[in-house]
Design a protein around this motif. Sequence first.
Motif, PDB file in Angstrom:
ATOM      1  N   UNK A 165       0.844  -1.072   0.017  1.00  0.00           N
ATOM      2  CA  UNK A 165       0.176   0.107   0.114  1.00  0.00           C
ATOM      3  C   UNK A 165       0.946   1.215  -0.099  1.00  0.00           C
ATOM      4  N   UNK A 166       0.829   1.908   1.250  1.00  0.00           N
ATOM      5  CA  UNK A 166       1.673   3.257   1.075  1.00  0.00           C
ATOM      6  C   UNK A 166       2.327   3.301   2.526  1.00  0.00           C
ATOM      7  N   UNK A 167       3.322   3.840   2.740  1.00  0.00           N
ATOM      8  CA  UNK A 167       3.863   4.421   4.253  1.00  0.00           C
ATOM      9  C   UNK A 167       3.618   5.955   4.214  1.00  0.00           C
ATOM     10  N   UNK A 168       3.214   6.363   5.229  1.00  0.00           N
ATOM     11  CA  UNK A 168       2.925   7.637   5.491  1.00  0.00           C
ATOM     12  C   UNK A 168       3.484   8.116   6.336  1.00  0.00           C
ATOM     13  N   UNK A 169       4.326   9.294   6.265  1.00  0.00           N
ATOM     14  CA  UNK A 169       4.965  10.049   7.433  1.00  0.00           C
ATOM     15  C   UNK A 169       4.293  11.257   7.818  1.00  0.00           C
ATOM     16  N   UNK A 170       4.520  11.453   8.859  1.00  0.00           N
ATOM     17  CA  UNK A 170       3.716  12.759   9.695  1.00  0.00           C
ATOM     18  C   UNK A 170       4.514  13.626  10.463  1.00  0.00           C
ATOM     19  N   UNK A 171       4.272  14.907  10.245  1.00  0.00           N
ATOM     20  CA  UNK A 171       4.880  15.862  11.112  1.00  0.00           C
ATOM     21  C   UNK A 171       4.006  16.219  12.212  1.00  0.00           C
ATOM     22  N   UNK A 172       4.616  16.364  13.553  1.00  0.00           N
ATOM     23  CA  UNK A 172       3.973  16.953  14.673  1.00  0.00           C
ATOM     24  C   UNK A 172       3.741  18.284  14.694  1.00  0.00           C
ATOM     25  N   UNK A 173       2.373  18.674  15.365  1.00  0.00           N
ATOM     26  CA  UNK A 173       2.479  20.233  15.601  1.00  0.00           C
ATOM     27  C   UNK A 173       3.566  20.569  16.624  1.00  0.00           C
ATOM     28  N   UNK A 174       3.848  21.860  16.625  1.00  0.00           N
ATOM     29  CA  UNK A 174       5.192  22.167  17.362  1.00  0.00           C
ATOM     30  C   UNK A 174       5.004  22.298  18.825  1.00  0.00           C
ATOM     31  N   UNK A 175       3.754  22.097  19.260  1.00  0.00           N
ATOM     32  CA  UNK A 175       3.343  22.135  20.609  1.00  0.00           C
ATOM     33  C   UNK A 175       3.156  20.650  21.291  1.00  0.00           C
ATOM     34  N   UNK A 182       1.801   2.514   8.088  1.00  0.00           N
ATOM     35  CA  UNK A 182       1.629   1.627   7.041  1.00  0.00           C
ATOM     36  C   UNK A 182       0.168   1.476   6.754  1.00  0.00           C
ATOM     37  N   UNK A 183      -0.238   1.977   5.524  1.00  0.00           N
ATOM     38  CA  UNK A 183      -1.685   1.903   5.083  1.00  0.00           C
ATOM     39  C   UNK A 183      -2.122   0.903   3.934  1.00  0.00           C
ATOM     40  N   UNK A 184      -2.937   0.032   4.032  1.00  0.00           N
ATOM     41  CA  UNK A 184      -3.091  -0.841   3.209  1.00  0.00           C
ATOM     42  C   UNK A 184      -4.722  -0.755   3.152  1.00  0.00           C
TER      43      UNK A 184
END
Length: 193
Positions: A137-147, A157-159
């Motif tokens: 499927x896909x690997x999703x990377x995220x960025x967190x809010x600065x707080x 890991x999205x399937x």
Amino acid sequence: MLGSSLFAGASVSAGCGDDRGSSGPPPIATSSVSDAGARDSGTLVPVETEASRGATTFKGKLATTTAVTFGGTPYCEYSMKLEDIVIEIAALDSGELIGAAVKDRAVEAAAPPCPHAPMAPSQQAFALSTVTPNAAGSTLAFVGAKDNRPETALVIELTRVGVTYQAAAEWRRTDQPAPLDWAVKATLTLAAE
């Protein structure tokens, strides 16, 4: 639509003796993303596109994860669990992902007889940074809010499973080295709304 559902991070104090102010984890490269969002005062804002108006929103919720332990000699022993998890993605009929957001509440506990209080419960918010196709499927990377507290990296890991998606998520603490770091895992089913 996903556009009105991305989340804002809440300002809270850091636990485990780390009360330093920081700007959160560094941004992840955004080489293949339509919705990286913006990081301004901890608020994640989606990028609206013409394509996003024809997308389907898929959402999954989980009340709580299993607690994981961390710390120990020479520190106290602690545990971390995540509560009120919401994972939301927007996908076109073609399967192309055009946005995603995650929110949760980090809940830390200290094992007695620790003289140091655990971190107060903390709201966390994450916006999609990159999408990398893989065999399943896909690997999703995220960025967190600065707080976000504690500073945490998130990868999913999205399937695709029939008419739903399966999201295998892993949150990792990034603002402390071992033995004060931790990893929490959870798998959610995301259904169309």
